[in-house]
Enzyme design. Structure first.
Site, PDB file in Angstrom:
ATOM      1  N   ARG A  49       0.853  -1.183   0.000  1.00  0.00           N
ATOM      2  CA  ARG A  49       0.000   0.000   0.000  1.00  0.00           C
ATOM      3  C   ARG A  49       0.897   1.243   0.000  1.00  0.00           C
ATOM      4  O   ARG A  49       2.102   1.132   0.128  1.00  0.00           O
ATOM      5  CB  ARG A  49      -0.937  -0.018   1.215  1.00  0.00           C
ATOM      6  N   GLY A  50       0.235   2.413  -0.083  1.00  0.00           N
ATOM      7  CA  GLY A  50       0.997   3.661  -0.168  1.00  0.00           C
ATOM      8  C   GLY A  50       1.190   3.977  -1.648  1.00  0.00           C
ATOM      9  O   GLY A  50       1.613   3.102  -2.427  1.00  0.00           O
ATOM     10  N   GLN A 193      -2.930   2.205   9.874  1.00  0.00           N
ATOM     11  CA  GLN A 193      -1.588   2.323   9.271  1.00  0.00           C
ATOM     12  C   GLN A 193      -0.640   3.108  10.173  1.00  0.00           C
ATOM     13  O   GLN A 193       0.564   2.854  10.189  1.00  0.00           O
ATOM     14  CB  GLN A 193      -1.676   3.010   7.893  1.00  0.00           C
ATOM     15  N   ASP A 234      -2.086  10.901  -2.223  1.00  0.00           N
ATOM     16  CA  ASP A 234      -2.401   9.845  -3.189  1.00  0.00           C
ATOM     17  C   ASP A 234      -2.647  10.401  -4.580  1.00  0.00           C
ATOM     18  O   ASP A 234      -2.393   9.729  -5.580  1.00  0.00           O
ATOM     19  CB  ASP A 234      -3.609   9.035  -2.714  1.00  0.00           C
ATOM     20  N   ASN A 244      -5.659  12.356   0.148  1.00  0.00           N
ATOM     21  CA  ASN A 244      -4.773  11.533   0.985  1.00  0.00           C
ATOM     22  C   ASN A 244      -5.659  10.759   1.948  1.00  0.00           C
ATOM     23  O   ASN A 244      -6.901  10.902   1.942  1.00  0.00           O
ATOM     24  CB  ASN A 244      -3.759  12.411   1.730  1.00  0.00           C
ATOM     25  N   LYS A 245      -5.042   9.942   2.780  1.00  0.00           N
ATOM     26  CA  LYS A 245      -5.788   9.094   3.717  1.00  0.00           C
ATOM     27  C   LYS A 245      -6.889   9.873   4.435  1.00  0.00           C
ATOM     28  O   LYS A 245      -6.663  11.004   4.882  1.00  0.00           O
ATOM     29  CB  LYS A 245      -4.804   8.505   4.735  1.00  0.00           C
TER      30      LYS A 245
HETATM   31  O1  MRU Z   1      -4.824   3.139   1.993  1.00  0.00           O
HETATM   32  P1  MRU Z   1      -3.339   3.358   2.003  1.00  0.00           P
HETATM   33  O2  MRU Z   1      -2.682   2.818   3.227  1.00  0.00           O
HETATM   34  O3  MRU Z   1      -2.695   2.900   0.727  1.00  0.00           O
HETATM   35  O4  MRU Z   1      -3.195   4.949   2.065  1.00  0.00           O
HETATM   36  C1  MRU Z   1      -1.917   5.505   2.046  1.00  0.00           C
HETATM   37  C2  MRU Z   1      -1.913   6.979   2.176  1.00  0.00           C
HETATM   38  O5  MRU Z   1      -2.931   7.637   2.224  1.00  0.00           O
HETATM   39  C3  MRU Z   1      -0.573   7.649   2.144  1.00  0.00           C
HETATM   40  O6  MRU Z   1      -0.590   8.814   2.916  1.00  0.00           O
HETATM   41  C4  MRU Z   1      -0.236   8.030   0.695  1.00  0.00           C
HETATM   42  O7  MRU Z   1      -0.404   6.935  -0.162  1.00  0.00           O
HETATM   43  C5  MRU Z   1       1.135   8.552   0.566  1.00  0.00           C
HETATM   44  S1  MRU Z   1       2.353   7.278   0.830  1.00  0.00           S
HETATM   45  C6  MRU Z   1       3.863   7.980   0.619  1.00  0.00           C
END
Ligand code: MRU
Length: 344
Positions: A49-50, A193, A234, A244-245
């Site tokens: 993820r990320g 996370q 994202d 973003n998250k």
């Molecule tokens: O759902 P996830 O865990 O993939 O979400 C990740 C995020 O929102 C991160 O902040 C984003 O991808 C940036 S990672 C460098």
């Protein structure tokens, strides 16, 4: 000394070995993904993820698809569609998959050559990610005063990029420079996370860390204990609106209310110039089951409905600056984003 976090290993001809992030920090299990279905499953379930890491795994997924099919145009286009459909919000994933497909098709019809091109592309992307993170970390660290305490959200470290991370890369370099005294990490409900991954990375890096429930973040910012809030992204629209998250918007709004700087750290691959504003960013909604329980334990009644967007959009007006590998962008963001070097 603690080994660096290594979330993926590219194994040309065999597949991609991942560290299963759903099990961290209790269990460190590596899993070999050797087919397109297992790659898609790992992405959907957040084993990897990320945003930047999703791009890398998408590129590796295309190489795996070439290894496990005849690698003709239809096979590769089918694999690209499957990968692209797994998670809609992170730009890096779709971009990396489309780019890999275009490279394979332009290599000519030879399956052998296509496989070689696709693995080389994934390896190039991994090296690029690492270099971008270092540059983001250096530019971002300069924004922080000495002795700073910062608040971050979700996980943006090595686990999210395969380099040193974006927002967490900034924290890491700033700590090395003696600028950071403490990093506050939100737990990041519902998939935790922050509580599971960010605290694990901070502990390994030896950075003083404090975990807080998401619900305590506004009070923390209001208390004056944090000098800056810094998160990843994202997808960043052409006007600077940033997905973003989920929960990021709340942090940015409260930071603005208390005149605390709010920074986004992200590589250029996370910008989507084709998306005019946040309103056009596709937001992934996930299962209600993730809100009503965790890791096999349920605490809500069966069948309860849940509002579970994985991401939210922070308006550009709440963002103090966006840190990229090319430098720090300041408002007005539209011309600053339009002036970024073309994506590689
Ligand atoms: O759902 P996830 O865990 O993939 O979400 C990740 C995020 O929102 C991160 O902040 C984003 O991808 C940036 S990672 C460098």
């Amino acid at each position: 000394m603690t080994a660096p976090v290594d979330p993926v290993r590219l194994l040309p001809g065999r597949g991609v070995e991942i560290l299963d992030q759903t099990l961290l920090p209790l269990v460190e299990r590596r899993v070999l993904l050797s087919g397109i279905d297992s790659v898609c499953e790992a992405i959907r379930e957040l084993r990897v993820r990320g945003a930047p890491l999703l791009g890398l795994v998408g590129a590796a997924g295309m190489a795996i698809a070439a290894d496990t099919t005849t690698a003709n145009d239809a096979d590769l286009a089918h694999a690209a569609r499957l990968l692209d459909a797994t998670r809609p919000t992170a730009t890096d994933l779709g971009r990396a998959v489309r780019d890999a497909l275009a490279q394979a098709l332009s290599a000519g019809p030879s399956a052998l050559l296509r496989r070689e091109v696709l693995w080389r592309n994934a390896e190039r992307l991994l090296a690029l990610r690492r270099a971008e993170d270092e540059a983001i970390g250096q530019f971002g660290a300069e924004l922080l005063p000495r002795g700073a305490s910062v608040l971050t959200h979700c996980n943006t470290g090595a686990l999210a990029t395969a380099g040193i991370g974006t927002a967490l890369g900034v924290v890491s370099i700033a700590h090395r420079q003696g600028r950071i005294e403490r990093c506050y990490a939100t737990e990041t409900r519902p998939l935790l996370q922050g509580a599971r991954l960010t605290t694990w990375e901070l502990t390994r890096l030896g950075i003083p860390a404090t975990l807080l429930p998401d619900t305590a973040a506004a009070a923390l910012i209001a208390s004056g204990l944090v000098d800056a809030v810094i998160t990843g992204a994202d997808r960043i629209a052409a006007n600077g609106d940033t997905a973003n998250k989920v929960g990021t918007y709340g942090l940015a709004a409260v930071a603005a209310r208390h005149a605390v700087p709010f920074y986004i750290a992200a590589p250029t691959s996370t910008f989507d110039p084709g998306c005019p504003s946040g309103a056009e960013i596709p937001i992934e909604f996930r299962s209600p089951a993730e809100v009503g329980g965790f890791a096999g334990t349920r605490w809500s009644p069966d069948g309860i409905e849940a509002y579970n967007p994985a991401f939210d959009v922070t308006p550009a007006s709440c963002i103090t600056a966006i840190v990229t590998e090319h430098g720090v962008l300041r408002p007005p963001f539209a011309p600053a984003i339009a002036g970024l070097p073309a994506l590689r």
